[in-house]
Design a protein around this motif. Structure first.
Motif, PDB file in Angstrom:
ATOM      1  N   MET A 127       0.504  19.790 -16.567  1.00 27.76           N
ATOM      2  CA  MET A 127      -0.467  20.002 -15.516  1.00 27.76           C
ATOM      3  C   MET A 127      -1.300  18.733 -15.361  1.00 27.76           C
ATOM      4  O   MET A 127      -1.951  18.285 -16.294  1.00 27.76           O
ATOM      5  N   THR A 128      -1.275  18.157 -14.169  1.00 23.28           N
ATOM      6  CA  THR A 128      -2.021  16.943 -13.895  1.00 23.28           C
ATOM      7  C   THR A 128      -3.214  17.268 -13.007  1.00 23.28           C
ATOM      8  O   THR A 128      -3.072  17.947 -11.987  1.00 23.28           O
ATOM      9  N   ILE A 129      -4.374  16.779 -13.403  1.00 18.59           N
ATOM     10  CA  ILE A 129      -5.586  16.895 -12.598  1.00 18.59           C
ATOM     11  C   ILE A 129      -6.107  15.488 -12.393  1.00 18.59           C
ATOM     12  O   ILE A 129      -6.347  14.762 -13.354  1.00 18.59           O
ATOM     13  N   GLU A 130      -6.253  15.092 -11.130  1.00 19.46           N
ATOM     14  CA  GLU A 130      -6.769  13.767 -10.800  1.00 19.46           C
ATOM     15  C   GLU A 130      -8.160  13.926 -10.191  1.00 19.46           C
ATOM     16  O   GLU A 130      -8.365  14.730  -9.287  1.00 19.46           O
TER      17      GLU A 130
ATOM     18  N   HIS B  59      -5.143  18.775  -7.610  1.00 25.09           N
ATOM     19  CA  HIS B  59      -4.342  19.537  -8.565  1.00 25.09           C
ATOM     20  C   HIS B  59      -3.299  20.351  -7.807  1.00 25.09           C
ATOM     21  O   HIS B  59      -3.612  21.014  -6.812  1.00 25.09           O
ATOM     22  N   ASN B  60      -2.076  20.271  -8.274  1.00 25.51           N
ATOM     23  CA  ASN B  60      -1.005  21.118  -7.756  1.00 25.51           C
ATOM     24  C   ASN B  60      -0.889  21.072  -6.226  1.00 25.51           C
ATOM     25  O   ASN B  60      -0.744  22.095  -5.574  1.00 25.51           O
ATOM     26  N   GLY B  61      -0.974  19.862  -5.654  1.00 21.45           N
ATOM     27  CA  GLY B  61      -0.784  19.704  -4.209  1.00 21.45           C
ATOM     28  C   GLY B  61      -1.973  20.100  -3.364  1.00 21.45           C
ATOM     29  O   GLY B  61      -1.855  20.230  -2.142  1.00 21.45           O
ATOM     30  N   THR B  62      -3.128  20.292  -3.992  1.00 22.26           N
ATOM     31  CA  THR B  62      -4.329  20.688  -3.266  1.00 22.26           C
ATOM     32  C   THR B  62      -5.465  19.753  -3.652  1.00 22.26           C
ATOM     33  O   THR B  62      -5.611  19.386  -4.818  1.00 22.26           O
ATOM     34  N   VAL B  63      -6.273  19.372  -2.674  1.00 27.47           N
ATOM     35  CA  VAL B  63      -7.459  18.561  -2.949  1.00 27.47           C
ATOM     36  C   VAL B  63      -8.695  19.398  -2.637  1.00 27.47           C
ATOM     37  O   VAL B  63      -8.786  20.031  -1.590  1.00 27.47           O
ATOM     38  N   TYR B  64      -9.606  19.394  -3.582  1.00 25.84           N
ATOM     39  CA  TYR B  64     -10.865  20.130  -3.487  1.00 25.84           C
ATOM     40  C   TYR B  64     -11.984  19.099  -3.377  1.00 25.84           C
ATOM     41  O   TYR B  64     -12.139  18.269  -4.269  1.00 25.84           O
TER      42      TYR B  64
END
Length: 114
Positions: free
Chosen positions: A1-4, A18-23
């Motif tokens: 699991m990658t979190i940038e 994360h997982n193809g979504t930007v917050y």
């Protein structure tokens, strides 16, 4: 699991991918400016952060908008409606809240696909 995380501070990151979504964190505009100017500033910041994350405004999934007073709803919407590309309106909520500073009138939070 990658979190940038982008533009990381002690309290928060301006963007988390994360997982193809930007917050995105809540974005605010120039203090003591009109609702129109604050909304324009915010939307420019959102575009820049989305671009850094490999996304754009056509991929916004959800927007949450806070106004310090709902009497500003029409003024904010005039800017918002001109900015959102036709056919790409996200799910959206707008409410009234006491914002972090009395000089702020608008705060916008978005989540988008990358």
């Amino acid at each position: 699991m990658t979190i940038e995380r982008k533009h990381v501070g002690q309290r928060m990151s301006q963007a988390v991918i994360h997982n193809g979504t930007v917050y995105l964190a809540g974005q605010v505009g120039e203090t003591n400016a009109s609702v129109t100017k604050q909304t324009q500033d915010i939307l420019q910041k959102i575009e820049k952060l989305l671009a850094e994350a490999g996304s754009d405004k056509t991929k916004i999934l959800q927007a949450v908008i806070w106004l310090d007073d709902m009497t500003h709803f029409a003024e904010m919407n005039a800017v918002w409606d001109a900015w959102v590309p036709e056919g790409h309106a996200p799910a959206r909520a707008c409410g009234e809240a006491t914002l972090a500073s009395p000089e702020l009138q608008v705060e916008i939070i978005v989540t988008a696909a990358v």
